[in-house]
Design an enzyme around this catalytic site. Structure first.
Site, PDB file in Angstrom:
ATOM      1  N   ASN A 115       0.823  -1.221   0.000  1.00 54.94           N
ATOM      2  CA  ASN A 115       0.000   0.000   0.000  1.00 54.94           C
ATOM      3  C   ASN A 115       0.858   1.274   0.000  1.00 54.94           C
ATOM      4  O   ASN A 115       0.407   2.336   0.410  1.00 54.94           O
ATOM      5  CB  ASN A 115      -0.998  -0.003   1.166  1.00 54.94           C
ATOM      6  CG  ASN A 115      -0.343  -0.378   2.487  1.00 54.94           C
ATOM      7  OD1 ASN A 115       0.865  -0.252   2.633  1.00 54.94           O
ATOM      8  ND2 ASN A 115      -1.140  -0.825   3.441  1.00 54.94           N
ATOM      9  N   GLN A 284      -6.033   1.960  18.422  1.00 56.27           N
ATOM     10  CA  GLN A 284      -7.051   1.935  17.378  1.00 56.27           C
ATOM     11  C   GLN A 284      -8.044   0.832  17.695  1.00 56.27           C
ATOM     12  O   GLN A 284      -7.593  -0.296  17.883  1.00 56.27           O
ATOM     13  CB  GLN A 284      -6.414   1.714  15.998  1.00 56.27           C
ATOM     14  CG  GLN A 284      -5.589   2.911  15.557  1.00 56.27           C
ATOM     15  CD  GLN A 284      -4.966   2.751  14.167  1.00 56.27           C
ATOM     16  OE1 GLN A 284      -4.304   3.619  13.696  1.00 56.27           O
ATOM     17  NE2 GLN A 284      -5.168   1.625  13.519  1.00 56.27           N
ATOM     18  N   HIS A 308      -7.360   5.593   9.994  1.00 56.12           N
ATOM     19  CA  HIS A 308      -6.479   4.562   9.405  1.00 56.12           C
ATOM     20  C   HIS A 308      -7.071   3.877   8.163  1.00 56.12           C
ATOM     21  O   HIS A 308      -7.312   2.663   8.166  1.00 56.12           O
ATOM     22  CB  HIS A 308      -6.070   3.511  10.440  1.00 56.12           C
ATOM     23  CG  HIS A 308      -4.737   2.882  10.075  1.00 56.12           C
ATOM     24  ND1 HIS A 308      -3.958   2.179  10.962  1.00 56.12           N
ATOM     25  CD2 HIS A 308      -4.038   2.870   8.901  1.00 56.12           C
ATOM     26  CE1 HIS A 308      -2.847   1.757  10.351  1.00 56.12           C
ATOM     27  NE2 HIS A 308      -2.883   2.169   9.099  1.00 56.12           N
TER      28      HIS A 308
END
Ligand code: NAP
Length: 365
Positions: A115, A284, A308
């Site tokens: 990514n 998170q 995110h």
């Protein structure tokens, strides 16, 4: 039968076949895993369900986006564990040091590069959103009727001519430099342990700065692109923020814990930073009262946070799903002929410089 446990994000009401990264779709790997003689259990529950199924898991697949924190206690309870695969990039949600010191032959791999472009584009987007004061402008356009130009333009600038600096010039950091160059910045600077080759520096017109303090003091915009490890945890704290050029922008798409969250929010409120943006948090999901949910600068802008998502779009999901399949193929066949750049720990031994020794494959392509 040995078990593969996948802890991914919840597709829920939005789930479609394209959302490969959801727990429901399990990276599109269910039949592949089952045809290799393993059961697959996929969940988005990072607590009770994970704790129940980790006990007999041979392989655990996790993701940085909805990170299952694979702690010492969880690793101890996973008696059959041989392989941890990160569907994405960044394995700091796993207690790597404990695995390394435990003497257990557990490997940790991630899908390096899967990514890189996604995150570089998102970092550029965040830089532009802050420079242009885009988010408050969008709110004025859609939520207010006043057509208040001054409210936005009093805090909006151009990227052209500004000095931009990256902490870390690896795969993502370098791709950001490549994308910034056509904007004709004043200067492009970087700080990293190893310098880029003269060819790579010349290609983007970037200059290496020897210390992080000097780097942040020169930059109008700083972007963080280093991994989270012992040397970067809390790196951007009150003290380092005091060395930033007053009114600078800070963008962090690497990991939330690289920054002291309260110190960053305070710096924006005080004007030491003009804004902060990024899409990584710690923990998170972030709690409701996380300081990054609510800070603004004195103009009511300067906050460009996302949850995110930068490395989890559909293109990235397709790439990291394929990468996980390749890692599992290598493991299931017993060849263990993994791509060197994917290996964080091999049978418990560190293979990357950031986390351990110096065998890291330096590749920004
Ligand atoms: P990379 O190719 O390994 O590049 C990271 C660079 O940072 C390396 O050159 C590394 O140097 C350097 N570095 C390490 N510690 C540093 C420090 N204290 N100061 C300055 N530089 C330092 O990794 P990448 O693919 O660019 O990814 C970077 C990070 O981005 C990942 O670790 C991950 O946490 C994060 N990430 C986020 C997302 C997202 O969705 N938001 C997606 C992917 C990645 P050495 O090689 O010498 O250690």
């Amino acid at each position: 039968m040995s078990k593969v446990l996948a802890v991914l994000f919840k597709g829920g009401e939005y789930n479609t076949a394209k959302l490969l990264g959801s727990a429901e779709n399990a990276l599109g790997l269910r039949s592949f895993i089952e045809s290799n003689g393993r059961t697959l259990f996929a969940t988005a529950d990072k607590e009770a369900t994970l704790d129940e199924h980790i006990k007999d898991a041979e392989v655990i697949i996790t993701t940085p986006f909805n990170p299952a924190y694979i702690s010492k206690e969880r690793i101890e309870s996973a008696k059959n564990l041989k392989l941890l695969v990160t569907a994405g990039v960044g394995s700091d949600h796993i207690d790597l040091d404990y695995i390394n010191k435990s003497g257990r032959k557990i490997s940790v791999l991630e899908v390096t590069g899967s990514n890189t472009s996604s995150v570089a584009e998102h970092a550029l987007l965040t830089i532009l959103a802050l420079v242009k004061n885009f988010i408050p402008a969008h709110k004025v356009a859609t939520e207010e009727l006043g057509w208040d130009i001054a409210k936005i333009s009093r805090d909006a600038y151009d990227l052209e001519g500004k000095v931009v600096a990256t902490i870390g010039a690896g795969r993502i950091g370098y791709k950001i430099l490549e994308r910034l160059a056509p904007f004709k910045p004043g200067e492009l600077l970087y700080y990293d342990y190893q310098g880029l080759s003269p060819e790579l520096e010349a290609k983007v017109g970037a200059k290496r700065i020897d210390t992080i303090e000097e780097l942040v003091s020169k930059a109008d915009i700083v972007t963080i692109n280093a991994p989270l490890h012992a040397g970067t945890k809390g790196l951007v704290n009150k003290e380092l923020l005091s060395k930033f050029k007053p009114g600078a922008l800070l963008v962090n798409t690497a990991r939330g814990a690289i920054c002291d969250a309260q110190a960053v929010a305070d710096a924006v409120k005080s004007g030491q930073l003009r804004g902060y943006g990024g899409d990584v948090w710690f923990p998170q999901p972030a709690p409701a009262d996380h300081p990054w949910r609510s800070f603004t600068n004195k103009f009511g802008g300067g906050n460009a946070m996302t949850p995110h998502v930068s490395g989890a779009n559909l293109d990235a999901q397709a790439r990291y799903s394929l990468g996980v399949k390749n890692i599992l193929t290598s493991y299931f066949t017993g060849k263990k002929d993994y791509r060197p750049q994917d290996i964080i720990l091999l049978d418990g031994e560190y293979a990357t410089k950031s986390y351990g020794n110096d065998k890291k494959v330096k590749d920004v392509k």
